[in-house]
Scaffold this motif. Structure first.
Motif, PDB file in Angstrom:
ATOM      1  N   ALA A 249       0.846  -1.181   0.000  1.00 42.58           N
ATOM      2  CA  ALA A 249       0.000   0.000   0.000  1.00 42.58           C
ATOM      3  C   ALA A 249       0.886   1.237   0.000  1.00 42.58           C
ATOM      4  O   ALA A 249       1.976   1.236   0.579  1.00 42.58           O
ATOM      5  CB  ALA A 249      -0.924   0.017   1.218  1.00 42.58           C
ATOM      6  N   GLU A 250       0.422   2.290  -0.657  1.00 39.32           N
ATOM      7  CA  GLU A 250       1.192   3.528  -0.738  1.00 39.32           C
ATOM      8  C   GLU A 250       0.263   4.731  -0.625  1.00 39.32           C
ATOM      9  O   GLU A 250      -0.875   4.700  -1.112  1.00 39.32           O
ATOM     10  CB  GLU A 250       1.972   3.603  -2.046  1.00 39.32           C
ATOM     11  N   VAL A 251       0.767   5.770   0.020  1.00 35.63           N
ATOM     12  CA  VAL A 251       0.102   7.064   0.083  1.00 35.63           C
ATOM     13  C   VAL A 251       1.037   8.087  -0.548  1.00 35.63           C
ATOM     14  O   VAL A 251       2.203   8.189  -0.155  1.00 35.63           O
ATOM     15  CB  VAL A 251      -0.217   7.479   1.532  1.00 35.63           C
ATOM     16  N   ALA A 252       0.543   8.818  -1.549  1.00 34.27           N
ATOM     17  CA  ALA A 252       1.336   9.851  -2.207  1.00 34.27           C
ATOM     18  C   ALA A 252       0.578  11.172  -2.125  1.00 34.27           C
ATOM     19  O   ALA A 252      -0.592  11.246  -2.499  1.00 34.27           O
ATOM     20  CB  ALA A 252       1.605   9.487  -3.661  1.00 34.27           C
ATOM     21  N   ASN A 264       5.337   4.043   1.685  1.00 35.15           N
ATOM     22  CA  ASN A 264       4.975   2.743   1.128  1.00 35.15           C
ATOM     23  C   ASN A 264       5.212   1.636   2.145  1.00 35.15           C
ATOM     24  O   ASN A 264       6.169   1.678   2.932  1.00 35.15           O
ATOM     25  CB  ASN A 264       5.793   2.483  -0.143  1.00 35.15           C
ATOM     26  N   PHE A 265       4.333   0.633   2.096  1.00 36.60           N
ATOM     27  CA  PHE A 265       4.438  -0.572   2.925  1.00 36.60           C
ATOM     28  C   PHE A 265       4.256  -1.773   2.018  1.00 36.60           C
ATOM     29  O   PHE A 265       3.287  -1.838   1.255  1.00 36.60           O
ATOM     30  CB  PHE A 265       3.354  -0.540   4.010  1.00 36.60           C
ATOM     31  N   ALA A 279       8.456  -4.394   4.475  1.00 34.09           N
ATOM     32  CA  ALA A 279       9.429  -3.341   4.174  1.00 34.09           C
ATOM     33  C   ALA A 279       8.706  -2.001   4.143  1.00 34.09           C
ATOM     34  O   ALA A 279       7.556  -1.910   3.728  1.00 34.09           O
ATOM     35  CB  ALA A 279      10.103  -3.613   2.834  1.00 34.09           C
ATOM     36  N   TYR A 280       9.406  -0.958   4.560  1.00 35.05           N
ATOM     37  CA  TYR A 280       8.843   0.379   4.609  1.00 35.05           C
ATOM     38  C   TYR A 280       9.725   1.327   3.803  1.00 35.05           C
ATOM     39  O   TYR A 280      10.955   1.209   3.808  1.00 35.05           O
ATOM     40  CB  TYR A 280       8.761   0.882   6.051  1.00 35.05           C
ATOM     41  N   SER A 281       9.104   2.270   3.121  1.00 30.31           N
ATOM     42  CA  SER A 281       9.882   3.254   2.373  1.00 30.31           C
ATOM     43  C   SER A 281       9.165   4.597   2.384  1.00 30.31           C
ATOM     44  O   SER A 281       7.949   4.681   2.559  1.00 30.31           O
ATOM     45  CB  SER A 281      10.122   2.799   0.930  1.00 30.31           C
ATOM     46  N   GLY A 282       9.938   5.627   2.190  1.00 36.79           N
ATOM     47  CA  GLY A 282       9.402   6.972   2.084  1.00 36.79           C
ATOM     48  C   GLY A 282      10.290   7.788   1.169  1.00 36.79           C
ATOM     49  O   GLY A 282      11.488   7.524   1.034  1.00 36.79           O
ATOM     50  N   GLY A 283       9.685   8.765   0.496  1.00 40.51           N
ATOM     51  CA  GLY A 283      10.479   9.530  -0.442  1.00 40.51           C
ATOM     52  C   GLY A 283       9.847  10.849  -0.831  1.00 40.51           C
ATOM     53  O   GLY A 283       8.706  11.160  -0.494  1.00 40.51           O
ATOM     54  N   VAL A 284      10.642  11.613  -1.562  1.00 41.21           N
ATOM     55  CA  VAL A 284      10.221  12.891  -2.119  1.00 41.21           C
ATOM     56  C   VAL A 284      10.272  12.770  -3.629  1.00 41.21           C
ATOM     57  O   VAL A 284      11.267  12.265  -4.180  1.00 41.21           O
ATOM     58  CB  VAL A 284      11.133  14.043  -1.653  1.00 41.21           C
ATOM     59  N   PHE A 285       9.210  13.195  -4.333  1.00 42.35           N
ATOM     60  CA  PHE A 285       9.189  13.045  -5.786  1.00 42.35           C
ATOM     61  C   PHE A 285       8.891  14.367  -6.474  1.00 42.35           C
ATOM     62  O   PHE A 285       8.278  15.282  -5.907  1.00 42.35           O
ATOM     63  CB  PHE A 285       8.182  11.968  -6.222  1.00 42.35           C
TER      64      PHE A 285
END
Length: 289
Positions: A249-252, A264-265, A279-285
């Motif tokens: 799942a992702e929130v943008a 993201n998960f 796994a977990y992730s985060g970012g700037v786009f």
């Protein structure tokens, strides 16, 4: 115990999946999508080669990467994924009765495996997009790091992933949605087994184009046709014949029309030779249209 050599591929795949929003639609000439991300996984259990869960010494993987798509032509995009910092860690093995350290932990840092590729649009309408893509996996990471060679930031082989992508957009009431699917064949070298890959994704747009909620399901199946020995010099399998089904799942959120952040998960719900942990992730786009 499971060696991290068995899971480096799923590490890479899970991270890449979180970077490919809207990948069925070509960007268009001069447009692009660029993302700087951090990704983390920590696990003390893994799926065995029979699909059952077993414990392992706690290990973690951490990546900082750049992902980019750029439209060379209206129908042709170039794609790159560069994990410019990758860290593999094994935690101290501590006795559950005495609290004493049985084996000291270790960490290893390097660049990860780089991917470069291209996507060509076969069909694009207001509601439907069909494309094909080719991605090349470059073995720039280390497949035998650390004091015992078990700390990996790459798989040591050059692979070619050919993929067909289909996506559609639609509305449910006043809410815009998109759905997409892909199927692909990954040709691997160095006696690794080839792979079938497939996936589904559904996204909903809220708050007047500011917020996207996204769900994903991905599948990897090995063709079991590789001749790679079951054991390396370190006595373990390395990223060959892994299989999994994962959900994510992702929130943008768009801060401006071009700049946004995402979280993201992703985790395997079944598999073989992979970590049994999310796994977990985060970012700037930056989304330039």
């Amino acid at each position: 115990m499971m060696n991290s050599k068995k899971i480096i591929l799923i590490v890479t795949l899970a991270f890449l999946t979180s970077n490919t929003v809207f990948s069925q639609w070509n960007k268009g000439k001069g447009n692009g999508y660029y993302k700087l991300s951090a990704w983390y996984l920590e696990a003390d259990k893994h799926y065995t080669d029979t699909g059952k869960k077993d414990p392992n010494i706690t290990r973690s993987q951490f990546n900082i990467s750049f992902y980019g798509e750029y439209g060379l032509l209206d129908k042709l995009d170039v794609i790159t994924y560069i994990p410019f910092f990758s860290r593999a860690v094994e935690f101290d093995d501590v006795s559950g009765t005495t609290g004493q350290i049985i084996d000291e932990g270790e960490a290893f840092n390097s660049i990860g495996d780089i991917e470069i590729g291209a996507r060509y649009g076969l069909l694009k309408t207001d509601y439907l997009a069909l494309s094909v893509s080719l991605k090349l996996g470059i073995p720039t990471g280390d497949n035998a790091g650390g004091s015992d060679g078990s700390f990996q930031t790459g798989d040591g082989e050059f692979n070619q992933l050919i993929q067909t992508n289909l996506g559609t957009s639609f509305n449910l009431g006043a809410v815009p949605f998109y759905a997409k699917t892909y199927v692909g064949f990954n040709n691997r070298t160095e006696d690794f087994s080839d792979e079938f890959r497939g996936g589904l994704e559904l996204g909903a747009n809220l708050l007047k184009n500011k917020l996207w909620l996204i769900g994903r399901a991905d599948l990897l199946e090995s063709f079991q046709n590789g001749d790679l020995s079951a054991q390396t010099a370190q006595g373990s399998i390395f990223a060959n014949n892994i299989e999994y089904v994962s959900l994510g799942a992702e929130v943008a959120y768009y801060i401006t029309k071009k700049l946004g952040i995402s979280f993201n998960f992703t985790g395997a719900i079944s598999g073989e030779l992979i970590y049994a942990a999310p796994a977990y992730s985060g970012g700037v786009f930056l989304d330039i249209k």
